[in-house]
Design an enzyme around this catalytic site. Structure first.
Site, PDB file in Angstrom:
ATOM      1  CG  ASP A 174      -4.852 -10.263   4.195  1.00  0.00           C
ATOM      2  OD1 ASP A 174      -4.289  -9.347   4.825  1.00  0.00           O
ATOM      3  OD2 ASP A 174      -6.063 -10.256   3.912  1.00  0.00           O
ATOM      4  CD  GLU A 259      -7.799  -0.420   3.429  1.00  0.00           C
ATOM      5  OE1 GLU A 259      -6.572  -0.206   3.431  1.00  0.00           O
ATOM      6  OE2 GLU A 259      -8.403  -0.904   2.441  1.00  0.00           O
ATOM      7  CB  THR A 415      -3.137   3.140   2.845  1.00  0.00           C
ATOM      8  OG1 THR A 415      -4.034   3.279   1.734  1.00  0.00           O
ATOM      9  CG2 THR A 415      -3.895   2.552   4.018  1.00  0.00           C
ATOM     10  CD  GLU A 453      -2.007   1.680   7.493  1.00  0.00           C
ATOM     11  OE1 GLU A 453      -2.410   0.651   6.918  1.00  0.00           O
ATOM     12  OE2 GLU A 453      -2.258   1.934   8.694  1.00  0.00           O
ATOM     13  CG  LEU A 456       2.270  -2.448  -1.505  1.00  0.00           C
ATOM     14  CD1 LEU A 456       2.721  -2.371  -2.962  1.00  0.00           C
ATOM     15  CD2 LEU A 456       1.467  -3.721  -1.258  1.00  0.00           C
TER      16      LEU A 456
END
Length: 586
Positions: A174, A259, A415, A453, A456
């Site tokens: 973020d 999430e 993820t 996805e 990182l």
């Protein structure tokens, strides 16, 4: 003559020994179902898949056998196109600023142009609740997002939107701060228990606690109603983009970082990898719900855990997570079941509202599940448990989520696709490859689409090769659809670093290989099947039926390496050499 046609699943289910009850649930995926091309006058015309033609039974006024026939032979490119996995790229978190402005339009346009040249299929955009409904309840300003979608439309890029009901800031990656709406935070000043709370009473303002899902605390509305109204307004104001097919997917934010989980490992409260995290159920609303549940179970004396440690501890130093610890007692199992079931119920409720909001739209719904891979090899799976995933060696904590998603026709987005076990420090007892294998397999067994996805930002070939492996775990099939294939992959994230010449060159090769070495294809029906108008969610699944999915089943086998590698050590060495030579001349 009218005929009722039944398809029975062969190949995949039979090959993995799935029980008959599961086979009834496990109907063919869109690729497997591609065998049906047209139904004309009671005759079925079918094309083969990688698993052969499906067995077909017809029940009519008289017994009949429908023989498959091919209209024409597929070309080699058409067969390979069935292996195509679309690639989307997340736009920067602050592409729309906290002041609801699309700044740097020229730079955004330049970057979109680069993505189009790279044959990317589309982009993902966070649509922040904290921006659109910022200052006053039920006052929505979509103007900046409309401008952004119009800009994206110029470059013929599809859009995945996220209904981002969480705060940006406080999680890994973020880079900016976008809080939840001001008017919600003001309510929290007088009633701080609307926020998730840890055992020490520290509030987390990233996302409203699920304890207020059905409490009319927000100017007479519940949290569920707030989310529902926001999504309905989005549909009304973005109808043209939905009807044109530009917006193809709506991912529903269900917790921190969007999430479906509890905010168990917040960096802004001092968490550091690989800490076990903390349970987040100590607000007055969830505490009251737990006491009621415990009393109904005949144990009014049971309280929430007070021995599960702090954010950065290891499992073995806590009474709750250590070997033969409290997590494995009757009381511990009751708490963990309640904690994880609350998360399931929350996801189910919000997705039901999303389904109603987008009913009849030609879109897919999606929900994201976090890849909490640290302490996966520890018996307690402590970091997963604090996040709300009741996953142990003898209990699958993810397949019940997939089963819940199945009733809403939703995609499971997972993820950490880029991570290898060897990337992780030994003390973290991490196993991301096995975790991905488990979660994707659970989704496929529940007959839902799975996507994913990277967790990182990565620009190296090793990471891309791991994503390629997970996207097609058994490789490409040159005769048609592969055995297993993800519905799509979203790359995190568009940045100046990604667009650096060396990095972008490797990325473009990655995209080409995700596309099974085929040219960009704008027609997703040719590789992912048709996206139908969204139907109403199926009836609610009883909790006991959801929990039946916790019985562990061996995941589908994955190959060791991808068969579409973009190169390894030698390719990296050559790239570095070229980069040094170029910098010398520059």
């Amino acid at each position: 003559m009218t005929s009722t046609v039944y398809l029975t699943l062969g190949g995949l289910g039979d090959r993995n020994g799935i029980q008959q009850k599961e086979l009834q649930r496990e109907m063919p995926t869109s690729n497997q179902a591609r065998v049906i091309n047209r139904l004309r006058g009671g005759r079925l015309v079918a094309l083969g898949s990688s698993n052969g033609l499906r067995r077909i039974k017809a029940v009519a006024s008289e017994t009949a056998t429908i023989q498959p026939e091919a209209e024409r032979l597929l070309t080699d490119d058409e067969k390979m196109l069935a292996n195509y996995v679309p690639v989307y790229v997340m736009l920067p978190l602050g592409v729309i600023t906290v002041d609801n402005v699309m700044e740097n339009k020229e730079e955004t346009e330049r970057q979109l142009k680069e993505l189009r040249r790279a044959a990317v299929d589309g982009v993902m955009v966070d649509v922040w609740w904290g921006i659109v409904e910022s200052n006053c309840h039920e006052q929505y300003d979509w103007s900046a997002y409309r401008s952004l979608f119009q800009l994206i439309q110029r470059y013929d890029l599809k859009v995945q939107v996220i209904m981002s009901f969480h705060q940006c800031g406080g999680n890994v990656g973020d880079a900016i701060y976008i809080p939840i709406p001001k008017w919600v935070r003001e309510i929290g000043e007088s009633d701080p228990d609307i926020f998730y709370t840890n055992r020490m009473g520290i509030r987390n303002k990233e996302y409203l606690t699920i304890g207020v899902d059905n409490k009319p605390l927000f100017s007479g509305r519940t949290a569920i109603q707030i989310y529902s109204d926001y999504m309905k307004s989005f549909r009304e104001n973005m109808a043209d983009f939905l009807e044109s097919g530009q917006i193809i997917e709506v991912e529903i934010g269900l917790g921190p970082a969007g999430e479906l989980r509890y905010p168990s490992y917040p960096q802004n409260q001092g968490w550091v990898f690989p800490g076990i995290g903390e349970f987040q159920c100590y607000d007055k609303y969830l505490k009251a719900e737990f006491k009621e549940a415990a009393s109904n179970a005949g144990h009014p004396e049971w309280e929430l855990p007070d021995n599960a440690g702090e954010y950065n501890e290891k499992p073995e130093v806590t009474e709750f997570f250590r070997s033969n610890g409290a997590y494995d007692t009757e009381r511990g199992k009751f708490f963990l079941t309640w904690y994880s079931n609350k998360l399931l119920s929350h996801g189910d409720q919000v997705l039901d509202e999303a389904n109603k909001a987008f009913l009849g739209c030609k879109v897919k719904l999606a929900a994201k599940v976090s890849g909490i891979h640290w302490w996966y090899k520890d018996d307690s799976h402590a970091a997963e448990l604090t996040a709300g995933y009741y996953n142990l060696k003898d209990k699958d904590g993810y397949r019940p989520i997939a089963r819940m998603l199945s009733r809403h026709y939703a995609i499971l987005n997972f993820t950490c696709l880029e991570m290898r076990d060897s990337d992780q420090p030994a003390e973290a007892k991490s196993r991301p490859q096995r975790l991905v294998q488990q979660v994707l397999s659970g989704g496929w067994r529940e007959n839902i689409k799975v996507a994913g996805e990277n967790a990182l930002p990565r620009y190296d070939r090793s990471a891309y090769n791991q994503v390629l492996l997970n996207a097609r775990p058994n490789g490409v099939n040159r005769d048609g659809p592969p055995k297993l294939k993800m519905f799509g992959v979203t790359y995190l994230r568009l940045s100046a670093e990604l667009l650096q010449p060396k990095n972008f060159k490797i990325f473009k090769i990655f995209v080409k290989n995700m596309h099974a070495n085929q040219e960009y294809c704008a027609d997703s029906e040719k590789y992912n099947g048709r996206i139908d108008l969204l139907e109403r969610s199926k009836p609610a699944i009883p909790i006991q039926e959801l929990l039946e999915a916790t019985k562990p089943v061996e995941p589908f086998p994955f190959d060791e390496e991808t068969d579409m590698s973009i190169g390894g050590f030698l390719a990296d060495l050559i790239d570095n050499l070229i980069e040094r030579i170029a910098s010398t001349f520059n």
